[in-house]
Design a protein around this motif. Structure first.
Motif, short mmCIF file in Angstrom:
data_model
loop_
_atom_site.label_atom_id
_atom_site.label_comp_id
_atom_site.label_asym_id
_atom_site.label_seq_id
_atom_site.Cartn_x
_atom_site.Cartn_y
_atom_site.Cartn_z
N PRO A 176 0.82 -1.13 0.03
CA PRO A 176 0.05 0.15 -0.04
C PRO A 176 0.95 1.31 -0.12
CG PRO A 176 -0.47 -1.45 1.81
CD PRO A 176 0.75 -2.18 1.16
N ALA A 220 -4.99 -2.12 8.97
CA ALA A 220 -4.14 -1.01 9.26
C ALA A 220 -4.67 -0.13 10.41
CB ALA A 220 -4.32 -0.01 7.76
N THR A 246 1.08 6.19 14.53
CA THR A 246 0.40 5.62 13.52
C THR A 246 1.50 4.92 12.56
OG1 THR A 246 0.69 7.78 12.55
CG2 THR A 246 -1.42 7.22 13.47
N ARG A 278 5.94 11.53 4.02
CA ARG A 278 7.13 10.99 4.44
C ARG A 278 8.33 11.91 4.63
NH1 ARG A 278 6.16 5.23 1.77
NH2 ARG A 278 3.90 4.78 2.58
N LYS A 305 1.50 0.19 16.28
CA LYS A 305 0.14 1.29 16.16
C LYS A 305 -0.84 0.50 16.94
CE LYS A 305 -3.32 3.22 13.30
NZ LYS A 305 -3.39 3.37 11.84
N PRO A 315 0.49 5.57 0.37
CA PRO A 315 -0.54 6.63 0.43
C PRO A 315 -0.82 7.57 -0.73
CG PRO A 315 1.30 7.09 1.75
CD PRO A 315 1.56 5.84 1.17
#
Ligand code: XMP
Length: 434
Positions: free
Chosen positions: A311, A389, A430, A320, A426, A313
């Motif tokens: 995955p 997630a 996160t 990042r 997490k 984002p």
């Protein structure tokens, strides 16, 4: 059409997905539809061999009791009522307590009463979708935002197979993609699949808008809004587009009990495009689960690196490169991420660890190189495993591998003198840092 189908009507159950997957596991295609489907809509679905009325004990959606239109009971194919003692048809024990009994009852229904054939496989799925897409689109044109992620890539490949040059793909390079991704999109779709691909180099534009912006949510908003603006500009340059291809997949459509019907409809407000760009949607993957989407991509000849990618984002490396994005730190994120991915692949961890990436914070520390003092950025490594997630655990990466990655990053990535490994699950962290 090649595949038989069992339709599940969602009357407020939370087990629609379980039943659809169970039927597909029997080799029979199954789709979930809202309870307010009309008889005409139901009859328009191809090769329906049976209908399951999946109500849960109370048949309640959004607090209101629901039922299908009486005409649907007389749709001409066998029906099975699940978990609703008052309904017509058989009654199944509830999932998952009665799992084995449920499977037997489903089998008896699917193969016994409905006489469905076990002909659900990717080859047949693709053949059917190609036919359905051609029927829907005719000789008209379709536009697709092709990010290079799994879903948009698989939709692109399917649409190319179905309608070739009637599809125009727009790939917006916002400068926040991983190393090699924009090049791979061009190579696979323009060079190998010979698609109409509009490649938009919007790097300066995005980085200009993001300059000096520190707040993560603000960064996300800017990236999202700018993406729509760029896409819209490209759409307006093209003549006669009537459809928008979309990589909607089943998990994007939330279950009822948690509002399937509404969610299906809200999906039609595609990414906030202006109303005068009034496209109809083509969503050939909307009934596939993620693993099936990957299998479909593989069957369509997409490279493994594209189909099995982890995955990533939407705002990409932008969240990042912590704080206000600068080009030097963004390059440090991109280069260190490429090294991490390469070393994980070499160590056989690709596909085993759910998500791994690097982060570059916006502070420096003192170091030493070739006998001289340095004042450079650190790189943070993150590698986590999760089911949904919502919570995540940290991968127990072998120390020798961490050392190897550290050595490579500090030697190969300009402006970096330290590497840290994030040990935080997490919660309390996160997965992403922003
Ligand atoms: P967090 O950081 O919330 O991330 O634990 C959970 C998962 O969601 C991804 N993520 C995003 N995906 N847009 C996306 O499309 C975003 O703004 C975004 N933020 C986080 C993250 O990579 C992880 O897989």
């Amino acid at each position: 059409m090649k595949q038989d189908m069992i339709v599940i009507l969602d009357l407020g159950s939370t087990e629609n997905t379980t039943i659809a997957r169970a039927i597909r596991a029997l080799g029979v295609y199954s789709e979930i539809h809202p309870h307010d489907i009309t008889l005409e809509e139901l009859r328009a679905l191809p090769n329906v061999k049976g209908v399951i009325l999946n109500g849960g004990p109370n048949r309640v959606v959004d607090g209101a009791a629901v039922d299908v239109a009486p005409a649907v009971y007389g749709c001409g194919v066998p029906t099975l009522a699940v978990d609703h003692p008052g309904a017509q048809g058989e009654v199944l024990a509830s999932w998952p307590e009665g799992q084995a009994a449920c499977m037997e009852a489903l089998k008896a229904f699917v193969f016994g009463r409905c006489q469905a054939q076990a002909n659900w496989n990717m080859e047949n799925f693709i053949a059917d979708q190609v036919e359905l897409i051609r029927r829907q689109v005719g000789d008209r044109k379709v536009l697709l935002a092709l990010s290079g992620g799994v879903d948009s890539s698989v939709v692109a490949a399917l649409l190319i197979k179905a309608i070739g040059k009637q599809l125009t793909c727009v790939h917006v390079n916002h400068g926040l993609l991983r190393k090699g991704e924009p090049e791979q999109v061009v190579e696979v779709f323009r060079n190998q699949m010979e698609a109409n691909l509009v490649y938009v180099d919007a790097v300066d534009r995005f980085l200009g808008k993001l300059a000096g912006v520190e707040d993560p949510e603000q960064k996300r908003k800017i990236i999202g809004a700018e993406f729509i603006r760029v896409f819209e500009e490209e759409a307006r340059k093209l003549d006669g587009i009537e459809f928008l291809g979309q990589g909607t997949i089943y998990p994007d459509i939330i279950e009822s009990g948690t509002k399937t019907v509404k969610a299906v409809k809200s999906h039609h407000n595609v990414g906030g495009l202006p109303e005068d760009l009034d496209f109809a949607l083509v969503e050939p993957l909307k009934m596939l689960f993620k693993d099936e989407v990957r299998a479909c991509g593989k069957a369509l000849g997409l490279p493994d690196g594209m189909v099995y990618r982890q995955p990533f984002p939407g705002p990409g490396l932008g969240v990042r490169c912590l704080g206000a994005i600068t080009r030097d730190r963004l390059e440090a994120v991109r280069e260190s991420d490429a090294i991490l991915r390469e070393e994980f692949a070499n160590a056989g961890l690709e596909g085993k660890v759910w998500q791994y990436f690097t982060v570059v914070p916006d502070f420096k520390s003192v170091g030493v190189r070739d006998g001289k003092r340095t004042f450079d950025w650190p790189v943070i490594l993150r590698a986590v495993n999760t089911i949904d997630a919502m919570t995540a655990t940290v991968e127990d990466v072998p120390f020798a591998l961490l050392q190897k990655i550290t050595g490579r990053i500090t030697h190969e990535v300009p402006g970096v003198n330290r590497v840290l490994y994030d040990l935080t699950p997490k919660p309390s962290g996160t997965i992403e840092w922003e």
